[in-house]
Design an enzyme around this catalytic site. Sequence first.
Site: not given
Length: 415
Positions: A267, A293, A406
């Site tokens: 960000e 793994h 937003k």
Amino acid sequence: MLRLDTRFLPGFPEALSRHGPLLEEARRRLLAKRGEPGSMLGWMDLPEDTETLREVRRYREANPWVEDFVLIGIGGSALGPKALEAAFNESGVRFHYLDHVEPEPILRLLRTLDPRKTLVNAVSKSGSTAETLAGLAVFLKWLKAHLGEDWRRHLVVTTDPKEGPLRAFAEREGLKAFAIPKEVGGRFSALSPVGLLPLAFAGADLDALLMGARKANETALAPLEESLPLKTALLLHLHRHLPVHVFMVYSERLSHLPSWFVQLHDESLGKVDRQGQRVGTTAVPALGPKDQHAQVQLFREGPLDKLLALVIPEAPLEDVEIPEVEGLEAASYLFGKTLFQLLKAEAEATYEALAEAGQRVYALFLPEVSPYAVGWLMQHLMWQTAFLGELWEVNAFDQPGVELGKVLTRKRLAG
């Protein structure tokens, strides 16, 4: 001490010397903004904020009844506290994070909590974060239904010092409200009341945490050859042509730290630069030894498009010996060793194996997973990010790319 290891990156000392003027200029430009309104560099001063530390401790001491702590927040309002609390919860207080708006887990949580022993902490720098306000509304209804007028004692707010809907609500209702300093952005707020308040209820050593962060400040301002954040910023700068930056931590207690770093890095640095070019690398979280793994296969034999950083503790705070078991002779190489010896061997082996495969990789060695060491590491990574913002010519402290989402969310809900 926090120690940088570049044994598999030959030529780095020479590169550091060669790029010294560039790094010094980046640091000069960053520090020249310190104290300017809107610079968002207040995170540099958080380790020295003793008044907030006292305020947090007084509040904790006044509320010994808390058994469940519900933090309602998202992004930087939750990632830092979650990373630190998971590592250093010594109090037995149970923590729950509403960093989402999925109804089923929230309803399940509401059915299990005892409201008389629950403290709710609503956290939002702007005070207008949709997910936080939605979660707060749900929990506010629950608190009022079960506690009547006593609900106010069970709700505390962490938000802007003066502005925003959350601050106005707290003032109207007479709620306790902690201030996130004006010049501290969400993803840089872990050492503000955003993190310190929950950590106080977790019983963490706040003095050691902030002492470690002060050490990071000291090294950030040190001469170039001693400035760890400038060195790691240069590593990322020299490898900016590689699109992926893996942040792999060898500690289960720090299992949430990679997610915190991903937000800090992505960000802050994924931006359009001052020349109008898209810049940034994509941080990928990884946890050792689990991801040996899972992701290490890709890291070893997949594209050579990564810079990997391994965070490796050098010593445990306590350890367990692996006992001999009859019938499990295939594991005899483990008998008599300790769990930490196995962890350290796996980390070192993975470090070497990644380098052997041709990946660009370095390590940050922690002395141990302690509040001091982790406070140092987190503040170090904030400095690293800030220096990279100067090197990549972006504002590391805004996030314009999230605003359209937003706006469109509000539009859909209003429609």
